[in-house]
Design an enzyme around this catalytic site. Structure first.
Site: not given
Ligand code: GLA
Length: 398
Positions: A46, A48, A133, A138, A183, A233
């Site tokens: 968390h 990014d 999930g 994915s 990601d 989130y």
């Molecule tokens: C998910 C989000 C990413 C990032 C992570 C936590 O994968 O898609 O952008 O924030 O959670 O690091």
């Protein structure tokens, strides 16, 4: 990828997708094949969307797609894993909650159209070996395989960063999750045996060697879904913003939690509401841990990541509060295995997977012991999966 390297399994997956496309969507152009990997985050939970630092890579688990253009404006999608079809058209290409997985390729097609890269119609069938999930992204793999297929079929190209941002917009603007760039970056930039250290503010990155014979990576999937992930989130993204605003009252230069220092935490942290203070402390200390982890790789010592991952796990559990009791139990079991170097939460958390770093000699023992002990203790099933860092999206020459 050369033809000799193409495994029998990949060939079979592709042939099956081609058959499904012809059977479901009728005759048409030759079907071509593409693949895109999932990702694993090694450090930086968390960080990014707080303009912080991450260390991550693509994994050797991929989504394979068969694809061909169509002239009639129709967009046809088929997921072999779900055995589900979604049929729509360019004119109807809007997000649809009933279409879950298909919203990712639809979002990519929409974003391409905004750049005047219009597909005239598309048949896309996918088969994923990236667990869904499980926090291995994915969804980014699906976005990446779609953009790779669409651009190749159109005979067009976009620079890597344009593809990353486009896939990211497909997720934030079309699907509607306010995620960071982790990601899409990790999936699209993936390189074999390499971890990528990214500064999410400057977008400068460094490729650091991560030789798989020195430390092995294991994913442990709790099998627990992540129903709450979207709302939890978004709530964390909002809390981080509020925390940064609080610090800005004391230090106007703070634009995001990235700018908060340990000294700020000490001086002003106690003046913040407890929850916001904890979120901030996680992000500030996590950025430092990513730097330490990258330094360990620069020294050629991936095993040194273990204790750093451990500290990250504790910070996630206690300050960011994105763990769940099942992950805590699995973590306890994982760290007790001799030769396990460190374990942290993969991706967003609130279920899904843990990532462990283990000595290569104990890999097989770890893979068996963790699910066995978890079953003994809880009666629940967890799955382990060994992964290596691998290359990014590409066409499969078939
Ligand atoms: C998910 C989000 C990413 C990032 C992570 C936590 O994968 O898609 O952008 O924030 O959670 O690091």
């Amino acid at each position: 990828m050369n033809l000799e390297k193409l495994s029998e399994e990949t060939r079979r997956r592709c042939e099956r997708l081609a058959r499904e496309i012809k059977k479901r969507f009728g005759p048409g152009e030759r079907v071509r094949f593409f693949r895109a990997p999932g990702r694993v985050d090694l450090m930086g939970s968390h960080t990014d969307y707080n303009q912080g630092l991450i260390l991550a890579g693509a994994v050797n688990r991929d989504i394979v797609a068969g694809a061909r253009l169509r002239p009639d404006g129709r967009l046809n999608f088929y997921s072999q894993n779900l055995d589900l079809e979604v049929r729509t058209s360019l004119g109807q290409n809007r997000p649809d909650p009933a279409h879950g997985w298909a919203n990712y390729p639809r979002g990519v097609i929409q974003e391409l159209a905004r750049l005047d890269l219009v597909v005239p119609g598309l048949d896309l069938a996918v088969h994923g070996a990236v667990p869904v999930g499980a926090n291995l992204s994915s969804s980014a793999a699906l976005e990446a395989v779609t953009i790779t297929a669409a651009l190749s079929l159109l005979g067009q190209s976009l620079a890597a960063w344009e593809r990353i941002h486009l896939c990211h917009r497909a997720e934030t603007d079309f699907v509607g999750l306010p995620c960071g760039i982790l990601d899409q970056f990790s999936v699209i930039m993936g390189q074999p045996e390499t971890a990528l250290f990214l500064d999410c503010r400057s977008l400068e990155y460094q490729a650091l060697p991560f030789p798989s014979d020195q430390a092995s990576l294991v994913i442990t999937d709790s099998g627990i879904g992540r129903e709450l992930v979207a709302s939890a989130y978004s709530a964390r993204v909002a809390e981080c913003k509020q925390a940064a605003e609080q610090f800005r009252r004391f230090r106007p230069q703070v634009r995001s939690l990235r700018d908060v220092t340990e000294a700020d935490l000490q001086a002003f942290g106690p003046l913040l509401p407890e929850t916001l203070f904890r979120r901030a402390r996680h992000v500030v200390t996590e950025n430092l841990r990513v730097e330490q982890a990258a330094a360990a790789l620069r020294r050629g010592n991936p095993a040194e990541l273990g204790p750093i991952m451990e500290a990250g796990y504790q910070s996630s559990r206690d300050d960011y509060q994105n763990s769940i009791p099942e992950l805590d139990r699995l973590h306890e079991i994982a760290v007790a295995v001799p030769g396990a170097l460190g374990t942290r939460i993969a991706g967003a958390g609130w279920g899904g997977c843990l990532v462990s770093l283990v000595q290569p000699e104990v890999l097989n023992i770890f893979m068996k012991k963790v699910p066995a002990r978890y079953r003994e203790q809880t009666g629940r099933e967890a799955k382990t999966l060994a992964v290596t860092l691998s290359g990014g999206p590409e066409e499969i020459p078939l």
